[in-house]
Scaffold this active site. Structure first.
Site, short mmCIF file in Angstrom:
data_model
loop_
_atom_site.label_atom_id
_atom_site.label_comp_id
_atom_site.label_asym_id
_atom_site.label_seq_id
_atom_site.Cartn_x
_atom_site.Cartn_y
_atom_site.Cartn_z
N HIS A 17 -0.81 6.11 8.87
CA HIS A 17 0.04 4.97 9.23
C HIS A 17 1.51 5.24 8.87
CE1 HIS A 17 0.86 0.56 9.63
NE2 HIS A 17 1.81 0.85 8.76
N GLU A 18 1.75 5.62 7.63
CA GLU A 18 3.16 5.82 7.21
C GLU A 18 3.77 7.00 7.95
OE1 GLU A 18 4.07 3.29 5.86
OE2 GLU A 18 2.21 2.57 4.93
N HIS B 197 4.83 5.99 11.44
CA HIS B 197 6.06 5.21 11.47
C HIS B 197 7.29 6.09 11.74
CE1 HIS B 197 5.22 1.06 10.70
NE2 HIS B 197 4.73 1.22 9.49
N MET C 157 4.93 3.01 1.80
CA MET C 157 6.18 2.74 2.50
C MET C 157 6.70 4.00 3.20
SD MET C 157 8.52 0.63 3.33
CE MET C 157 9.91 1.13 4.35
N GLY D 212 0.82 -1.21 0.00
CA GLY D 212 0.00 0.00 0.00
C GLY D 212 0.86 1.26 0.00
N ASN E 27 9.58 5.32 4.10
CA ASN E 27 10.96 5.81 3.98
C ASN E 27 11.11 7.18 4.63
OD1 ASN E 27 11.25 3.67 1.92
ND2 ASN E 27 9.97 5.05 0.72
N1 BES Z 1 6.28 -0.84 5.94
C1 BES Z 1 5.05 -1.14 5.29
C2 BES Z 1 5.17 -1.32 3.83
C3 BES Z 1 5.93 -2.51 3.33
C4 BES Z 1 5.76 -3.74 3.85
C5 BES Z 1 6.78 -2.40 2.30
C6 BES Z 1 6.47 -4.83 3.35
C7 BES Z 1 7.48 -3.49 1.82
C8 BES Z 1 7.32 -4.70 2.35
C9 BES Z 1 4.03 -0.03 5.52
O1 BES Z 1 4.23 0.73 6.65
C10 BES Z 1 2.71 -0.70 5.68
O2 BES Z 1 2.53 -1.37 6.63
N2 BES Z 1 1.82 -0.52 4.72
C11 BES Z 1 0.55 -1.18 4.67
C12 BES Z 1 -0.58 -0.22 4.88
C13 BES Z 1 -0.92 0.03 6.30
C14 BES Z 1 -2.05 1.02 6.44
C15 BES Z 1 -1.27 -1.21 7.07
C16 BES Z 1 0.45 -1.77 3.29
O3 BES Z 1 1.26 -1.44 2.46
O4 BES Z 1 -0.45 -2.56 3.07
ZN ZN Z 2 3.52 -0.14 8.40
#
Ligand code: BES
Ligand code: ZN
Length: 883
Positions: free
Chosen positions: A309-310, A313, A275, A273, A277
């Site tokens: 969410h991001e 983080h 990231m 969804g 960074n």
């Molecule tokens: N850190 C993740 C994204 C991620 C996970 C990138 C695994 C690469 C590999 C990000 O913070 C995240 O958790 N994104 C979720 C959305 C969130 C609202 C739960 C996602 O991408 O589904």
């Molecule tokens: Zn996350």
């Protein structure tokens, strides 16, 4: 040149164990990166200030760096070029002998972004360069100790031709200029030490919107959202959400943003969804771009929560990061809890909880009962990408929520303050989090830690009794937990059970001397009794209010008692839950009747309960809309000990038809009352109104009458927002005859074909249709110009939609749905292993199916396993599911 891992029958990939964790041998104090962007041959130069880790013991072991699919050009140490015999090239990295405890390592290597379809490392999306490094993607950019406990200060210079004018990386821009050859360069410096997984780079021809946020302490932060020019009008909602998130984190956690600039970039090709960074979040376009005309209410809400969410983080993940990937839930579970509270505070708390619990109880419970079940802190993995699961995220968030419930809001805040203060700038463990919560509150959470180490969904069996003579009511709760892979026996969990007791008139009874009408019971034993005295009559318990623990709770409610709770419980979540139980009871009875060949009948009391809710104008619209949704097929399946797909489909369709037929007039009346025209706004109240209206529309269209379909068509043609047009399109796809539906579906595509997000929705709705979603239609969609196998969103819309959300067509009794998924999984594995390993999941739960369907599913899965040469990702899921 090192090769990607290929899985042969004789070379099984390695399992990584938590118990083998060792601190890194070397640390990287500074990382200086230099990129010359070219589609087929990007040159990467890195300069690393490396130092022996004082915590790693004596001696100077060789320096081992990770590297995958890299073309190594040169290595020098303290300015001296090494010859190929001075170091060793490993299958997935480099080993360099070391003679000094501190040195400068310089590496040059080449990568090919254009050929990178895994969307991990540096790749191209619609001509835009972008990166995805979590979890282990940085090793596809350059040789590096690619692990989260190696934290370094990064400086990044990007050189690119002028057709890629926007060049971004983490931190602050410190220099820019042009070379004589016409190329430009930009240098970025990130003052915060970070692990490589938080590195990001973007290069492209992008536009941006800009705003600013002044922090509580008065620092002005520049906010920018970058996207392709055609989407520039779709950034406002994300920008508003970002500012709300920044304010919320200051108010709720006392945490401010820490750089002078925060950037978001939208990309069309993305595995996840979004990231986090550092300072440069990269988002899947579908999770950031929205306008009323093109995005549904649920897209608006998803964007708000993901932007939150991001952003969150930045503290829970970046400032305090994970020691190793077994600790993933440390950042993800905590941050999902944070984003859920953010959404609950900004919108309807009850609806948010209902949505989250629905997701947990269908998909996470299924995962916890299946072949890939794992604790929120796993003990081992083959491929970490496979562990970005509902368990790590959703159950992880529930575990944090339970700590919040046990400590109270204030105690939790003390704990989080201590956690952030103690561990700022460090890479830590779940244990450190729990310890901070304990220390700040002077409590002990020893037994609570079982939530981190044990998989499986606990079951609570509740019985009660009432002593007429002394007015004492006692609740007895027994906990058990089914075994899961590698864990036969489970220790009892420590769990908070929020309850209330209702008197015959529905009043909340006083539970203790303090006069509370609600309390949190703490269950720690296998079996425990709780007594409440001074009651005049036997009360009706309202158990697990707000879903205070991620468990299955069993109490023998009669249908009358469930209806009573639906009407009277002061806990909104439990009112909704009672409605779901009531419907589930009916659906279970119908499944049995169907299998016995008996005539199907819906209890009049269920219909009258629906009627009462539908006509209750005092009830919160959002709650009405939620109650009127029947439990999904997936939830019914999850609740079954053995899944009889055909019986589930027959029972559910039957109940829907009966309710729609019996209450047609009431649904139409409510629809017309709610069908007002006002300017679109994605606020909780308006969203609830649209949701209820469109729920009514879908019920009336179940009748498939001309009258109903005309109403749908009028809405389809006159809707001023995507929520209403998509809802109308869905009922037309699902219920209109081909001669009416075909043209409208085409018309919709013609109107929206240049809008990527709308086209994804259009594809998804068709693949989910119980009517039109036949395999032939899905295959036709895959040949449509709108489909692209290399784009995960399109794959998720069409193939994922079919496998995960089209219960009826996917479970066709000939097994054709399973064979189709197996074919697509094999094709995708060559392009994008993360996506193939996710897509295969629907065919891994074969053991839970009754009859020959499970056998057919297993055959399809076995064919995937036997095809050889699988990615590590797919190999892990498939092999664990065939045991
Ligand atoms: N850190 C993740 C994204 C991620 C996970 C990138 C695994 C690469 C590999 C990000 O913070 C995240 O958790 N994104 C979720 C959305 C969130 C609202 C739960 C996602 O991408 O589904
Ligand atoms: Zn996350």
């Amino acid at each position: 040149m090192t090769e990607g891992v290929s899985i042969m029958k004789d070379s099984q990939p390695k399992t990584i164990y938590l118990k083998d964790y060792q601190v890194p041998d070397y640390l990287v104090d500074a990382t200086d990166l230099h990129f010359e962007l070219e589609p087929k041959a990007t040159l990467v130069k890195s300069r690393l200030n490396i130092r022996r880790n004082p915590q790693a013991g004596a001696g100077l072991p060789p320096l081992v760096l990770d590297g995958v699919e890299l073309e190594l050009l040169s290595v020098s140490l303290d300015g001296v070029l090494l010859s190929t015999s001075d170091y060793q090239v490993l299958p997935e990295g480099l080993s360099i002998p070391v003679e000094k405890p501190e040195f400068l390592l310089e590496i040059r290597n080449r990568i090919n972004p254009e050929e990178n379809t895994s969307l991990e490392g540096l790749y191209l999306s619609n001509g835009m360069y972008c990166t995805q490094c979590e979890a282990e993607g940085f090793r596809k950019i350059t040789f590096y100790p690619d692990r989260p406990d190696v934290m370094s200060k990064f400086t990044t210079t990007i050189v690119a031709p002028m057709d890629h004018p926007v060049l971004l990386s983490n931190g602050n821009e410190v220099e820019r200029g042009r070379y004589e050859d016409g190329r430009q360069f930009v240098t970025w410096e990130d003052p915060f030490a970070k692990p490589a997984y938080l590195f990001a780079l973007v290069g492209g021809d992008l536009e941006h919107v800009e705003d600013s946020f002044t922090t509580a302490s008065g620092r002005k932060v520049k906010l920018q959202i970058f996207t392709e020019a055609k989407n520039i009008g779709k950034c406002d909602h994300a920008m508003r959400s970002l500012k709300n998130a920044m304010r919320w984190d200051e108010e709720t956690y006392g945490k401010e943003y820490d750089l002078d600039i925060f950037m978001i970039v939208a990309v069309d090709h993305f595995n996840m969804g979004a990231m986090e960074n550092k300072g440069l979040n990269i988002f899947n376009s579908a999770c950031v771009l929205a306008s009323p005309e093109t995005a549904t209410d649920s897209a608006f809400q998803r964007i708000e929560s993901i932007v939150g969410h991001e952003y969150f983080h930045n503290w829970s993940g970046n400032r305090v990061t994970c020691r190793d990937w077994f600790q993933l839930s440390l950042k993800e579970g905590f941050t999902v809890f944070r984003d859920a509270e953010f959404s609950a505070d900004l919108n309807s708390r009850a609806v948010k909880r209902i949505e989250d619990v629905s997701l947990l109880r269908t998909t996470q419970f299924a995962e916890d009962a299946g072949p890939m079940a794992h604790p929120i802190r796993p003990d081992s993995y083959i491929e970490i990408s496979n562990f970005y699961t509902l368990t790590i995220y959703e159950k992880g968030a529930e575990v944090v929520r339970m700590i919040h419930t046990l400590l109270g809001a204030e105690g939790f805040r003390k704990g989080s303050d201590l956690y952030f203060q103690q561990h700022d700038g460090c890479a830590v463990t779940c244990e450190d989090f729990v310890k901070a919560m304990e220390d700040a509150n002077k409590v002990e959470l020893k037994q609570f830690r079982n939530w981190y180490s044990q998989a499986g969904t606990p079951i609570l069996d509740v019985t009660d009794s009432f002593n007429e003579t002394d007015g004492t009511y006692s609740l007895t709760i027994r906990q058990s937990c089914p075994s899961s892979p590698g864990q036969e026996e489970k220790l009892p969990f420590h769990l908070p059970i929020r309850i209330g007791l209702l008197g015959a008139d529905g009043a909340e009874l006083v539970l203790n001397e303090q006069g509370d009408t609600e309390t949190v019971l703490q269950l720690t034993e296998d079996e425990q009794s709780f007594e409440f005295s001074g009651l005049a009559e036997k009360p009706l318990p309202s158990l697990l209010r707000g879903f205070s623990a991620p468990v299955k709770i069993r109490y023998n409610y009669s249908n009358e008692q469930l209806q009573f709770l639906m009407r009277k419980d002061k806990d909104t979540f439990n009112r909704w839950d009672a409605s779901q139980r009531l419907a589930l009871n009916a659906l279970c009875e119908l499944q049995v009747a169907f299998r016995k060949g008996e005539e199907l009948q819906v209890q009049p009391s269920l219909i009258s309960a629906f009627k009462e809710v539908l006509e209750d104008v005092d009830l919160d619209l959002a709650l009405v809309a939620e109650i009127l949704q029947l439990p999904s097929e997936q939830f019914i399946a999850e609740e079954s000990s053995s899944i009889d797909a055909e019986a589930i489909i027959v029972a559910r369709e039957f109940v829907k038809k009966v309710i729609a037929g019996e209450l047609f007039d009431e649904f139409r009346k409510r629809y017309l009352e709610l069908n007002t025209t006002k300017p679109y706004s994605p606020n909780a109240l308006d969203i609830a109104q649209r949701r209820l209206k469109n729920t009514c529309l879908s019920y009336i269209c179940i009748t498939e009458t001309e009258e109903a379909l005309d109403i749908a068509q009028v809405q389809f043609e006159s809707a001023s927002n995507m929520t209403d047009s998509a809802a109308a399109l869905a009922v037309i796809i699902n219920h209109a005859p081909e001669d009416r539906a075909g043209g409208l579906i085409e018309q919709f595509y013609e109107r929206w074909k240049t809008d990527t997000q709308v086209v994804e929705l259009w594809l998804g709705q068709q693949s989910c249709s119980p009517k039109r979603g036949t395999l032939e239609n899905i295959r036709a969609l895959m040949d449509h110009p709108a489909f692209e196998m290399k784009n995960p969103n399109k794959v998720r819309s069409v193939i994922g939609g079919f496998a995960n959300r089209n219960f009826k067509q996917f479970h066709k009794s000939d097994g054709s749905g399973f064979e189709f998924v197996a074919d697509q999984v094999l094709a995708l594995d060559k392009l994008n292993p993360q996506i193939s390993a996710r897509l295969v999941i629907p065919i891994t739960r074969w053991k839970k199916y009754s009859g020959s369907l499970g056998e057919k599913m297993k055959v399809a899965l076995q064919r995937v396993a036997d095809s050889g040469d699988l990615s590590k990702d797919l190999f892990e899921v498939v092999s664990k599911s065939l045991i």
